[in-house]
Design a protein around this motif. Structure first.
Motif, PDB file in Angstrom:
ATOM      1  N   LYS A  20       0.634  -0.975  -0.154  1.00 55.26           N
ATOM      2  CA  LYS A  20      -0.054   0.328  -0.252  1.00 55.26           C
ATOM      3  C   LYS A  20       0.753   1.220  -0.267  1.00 55.26           C
ATOM      4  N   ASN A  21       1.796   1.043   0.634  1.00 54.19           N
ATOM      5  CA  ASN A  21       3.118   2.871   1.155  1.00 54.19           C
ATOM      6  C   ASN A  21       3.266   2.790  -0.096  1.00 54.19           C
ATOM      7  N   LEU A  22       4.436   1.575  -0.834  1.00 58.98           N
ATOM      8  CA  LEU A  22       4.279   1.679  -2.311  1.00 58.98           C
ATOM      9  C   LEU A  22       3.631   1.612  -3.839  1.00 58.98           C
ATOM     10  N   THR A  23       2.323   1.546  -3.357  1.00 57.93           N
ATOM     11  CA  THR A  23       1.606   2.439  -4.302  1.00 57.93           C
ATOM     12  C   THR A  23       1.351   3.895  -3.694  1.00 57.93           C
ATOM     13  N   LEU A  24       0.886   4.447  -3.105  1.00 60.91           N
ATOM     14  CA  LEU A  24       0.773   5.440  -3.006  1.00 60.91           C
ATOM     15  C   LEU A  24       1.694   6.364  -2.509  1.00 60.91           C
ATOM     16  N   PHE A  25       3.081   5.858  -2.839  1.00 57.65           N
ATOM     17  CA  PHE A  25       4.787   6.934  -2.385  1.00 57.65           C
ATOM     18  C   PHE A  25       5.528   6.581  -3.194  1.00 57.65           C
ATOM     19  N   VAL A  26       5.201   5.834  -4.426  1.00 58.65           N
ATOM     20  CA  VAL A  26       6.379   5.832  -5.340  1.00 58.65           C
ATOM     21  C   VAL A  26       5.559   5.483  -6.401  1.00 58.65           C
ATOM     22  N   ALA A  27       5.032   4.563  -6.816  1.00 59.79           N
ATOM     23  CA  ALA A  27       4.049   4.172  -7.910  1.00 59.79           C
ATOM     24  C   ALA A  27       3.264   5.556  -8.876  1.00 59.79           C
ATOM     25  N   PHE A  28       2.534   5.605  -7.565  1.00 60.72           N
ATOM     26  CA  PHE A  28       1.646   6.798  -8.381  1.00 60.72           C
ATOM     27  C   PHE A  28       2.224   8.566  -7.917  1.00 60.72           C
ATOM     28  N   PRO A  29       3.342   9.067  -7.398  1.00 56.69           N
ATOM     29  CA  PRO A  29       4.609  10.180  -7.556  1.00 56.69           C
ATOM     30  C   PRO A  29       5.266   9.965  -9.289  1.00 56.69           C
ATOM     31  N   ALA A  30       5.384   8.256  -9.412  1.00 59.16           N
ATOM     32  CA  ALA A  30       5.814   7.813 -10.832  1.00 59.16           C
ATOM     33  C   ALA A  30       5.615   8.090 -11.852  1.00 59.16           C
ATOM     34  N   ILE A  31       4.186   8.092 -11.546  1.00 57.41           N
ATOM     35  CA  ILE A  31       3.371   7.754 -12.624  1.00 57.41           C
ATOM     36  C   ILE A  31       3.169   9.761 -13.100  1.00 57.41           C
ATOM     37  N   GLY A  32       2.625  10.774 -12.237  1.00 57.91           N
ATOM     38  CA  GLY A  32       3.074  12.081 -12.206  1.00 57.91           C
ATOM     39  C   GLY A  32       3.884  12.487 -12.514  1.00 57.91           C
ATOM     40  N   LEU A  33       5.390  11.865 -13.114  1.00 57.60           N
ATOM     41  CA  LEU A  33       6.083  12.768 -12.758  1.00 57.60           C
ATOM     42  C   LEU A  33       6.570  11.749 -15.056  1.00 57.60           C
ATOM     43  N   CYS A  34       5.878  11.070 -15.151  1.00 56.83           N
ATOM     44  CA  CYS A  34       6.195  10.891 -16.304  1.00 56.83           C
ATOM     45  C   CYS A  34       5.062  11.544 -16.722  1.00 56.83           C
ATOM     46  N   ALA A  35       3.811  11.975 -16.503  1.00 61.94           N
ATOM     47  CA  ALA A  35       3.133  12.558 -16.989  1.00 61.94           C
ATOM     48  C   ALA A  35       3.774  13.757 -17.600  1.00 61.94           C
ATOM     49  N   VAL A  36       4.010  14.729 -16.352  1.00 62.74           N
ATOM     50  CA  VAL A  36       4.568  15.854 -16.547  1.00 62.74           C
ATOM     51  C   VAL A  36       5.920  16.125 -17.485  1.00 62.74           C
ATOM     52  N   ASN A  37       6.493  14.970 -17.350  1.00 56.50           N
ATOM     53  CA  ASN A  37       7.541  15.393 -18.618  1.00 56.50           C
ATOM     54  C   ASN A  37       7.312  15.256 -19.676  1.00 56.50           C
ATOM     55  N   CYS A  38       6.033  14.470 -20.110  1.00 57.10           N
ATOM     56  CA  CYS A  38       5.648  13.673 -21.869  1.00 57.10           C
ATOM     57  C   CYS A  38       4.836  15.698 -21.991  1.00 57.10           C
ATOM     58  N   TYR A  39       4.001  15.548 -21.004  1.00 56.99           N
ATOM     59  CA  TYR A  39       3.652  17.363 -21.235  1.00 56.99           C
ATOM     60  C   TYR A  39       4.799  18.362 -21.794  1.00 56.99           C
ATOM     61  N   LEU A  40       5.865  17.906 -21.019  1.00 63.26           N
ATOM     62  CA  LEU A  40       6.613  19.262 -21.171  1.00 63.26           C
ATOM     63  C   LEU A  40       7.631  18.626 -22.708  1.00 63.26           C
ATOM     64  N   ASP A  41       7.658  17.533 -22.749  1.00 64.17           N
ATOM     65  CA  ASP A  41       8.205  17.169 -23.898  1.00 64.17           C
ATOM     66  C   ASP A  41       6.892  17.518 -25.132  1.00 64.17           C
ATOM     67  N   HIS A  42       6.269  17.303 -25.370  1.00 62.31           N
ATOM     68  CA  HIS A  42       5.242  17.651 -26.189  1.00 62.31           C
ATOM     69  C   HIS A  42       5.459  19.123 -26.559  1.00 62.31           C
ATOM     70  N   GLN A  43       5.587  20.021 -25.036  1.00 63.57           N
ATOM     71  CA  GLN A  43       5.517  21.197 -25.877  1.00 63.57           C
ATOM     72  C   GLN A  43       6.932  21.778 -26.364  1.00 63.57           C
ATOM     73  N   ASN A  44       7.783  21.249 -25.995  1.00 64.46           N
ATOM     74  CA  ASN A  44       9.022  22.139 -26.545  1.00 64.46           C
ATOM     75  C   ASN A  44       9.646  21.737 -27.469  1.00 64.46           C
ATOM     76  N   HIS A  45       9.038  20.422 -28.272  1.00 65.91           N
ATOM     77  CA  HIS A  45       9.406  20.398 -29.488  1.00 65.91           C
ATOM     78  C   HIS A  45       8.289  20.204 -30.754  1.00 65.91           C
ATOM     79  N   PRO A  46       8.610  20.688 -31.281  1.00 61.14           N
ATOM     80  CA  PRO A  46       7.753  21.254 -32.670  1.00 61.14           C
ATOM     81  C   PRO A  46       7.576  20.191 -33.301  1.00 61.14           C
ATOM     82  N   HIS A  47       5.992  19.233 -33.395  1.00 58.83           N
ATOM     83  CA  HIS A  47       5.854  17.881 -33.811  1.00 58.83           C
ATOM     84  C   HIS A  47       5.084  18.406 -35.535  1.00 58.83           C
TER      85      HIS A  47
END
Length: 112
Positions: free
Chosen positions: A41-68
């Motif tokens: 439960k603690n691994l899910t709440l404090f490791v998995a969910f923040p890792a998913i959030g960081l990956c989402a932020v990374n994808c969003y910023l990468d999408h904003q910085n590079h023209p497609h």
């Protein structure tokens, strides 16, 4: 005599199987939640969910910085082969066709 040996061998095998199946100490299947439930439960709440959030932020910023821009169309003979029409629409577009990203056999569609 054979019945006595047979009985003792069967009894030995049954008791050794029971001993091997017994759960000693805390376990996830021992009836309580003490054998790893809190850890997962603690691994899910404090490791998995923040890792998913960081990956989402990374994808969003990468999408904003590079023209497609779409790659230039090169007509290769082994790509976009239409041996049979698609059963929907005009038969030339795939089901989830994106005119910006997916080329037809003759090239990209002109966007209006």
């Amino acid at each position: 005599m054979a019945a006595l040996i047979n009985h003792s061998v069967r009894r030995y095998l049954q008791t050794s199987a029971r001993r091997a199946a017994q759960v000693r100490g805390p376990s996830a299947v021992s009836g309580g939640h003490e054998g790893g439930f809190k850890t997962w439960k603690n691994l899910t709440l404090f490791v998995a969910f923040p890792a998913i959030g960081l990956c989402a932020v990374n994808c969003y910023l990468d999408h904003q910085n590079h023209p497609h821009e779409r790659p230039p169309f090169i007509k290769y003979e082994y790509l976009r082969i239409r041996s049979k029409r698609f059963p929907w629409g005009d038969g030339n577009h795939s089901l989830f066709h994106n005119p910006h990203a997916n080329a037809l056999p003759d090239g990209y569609e002109d966007e209006h």
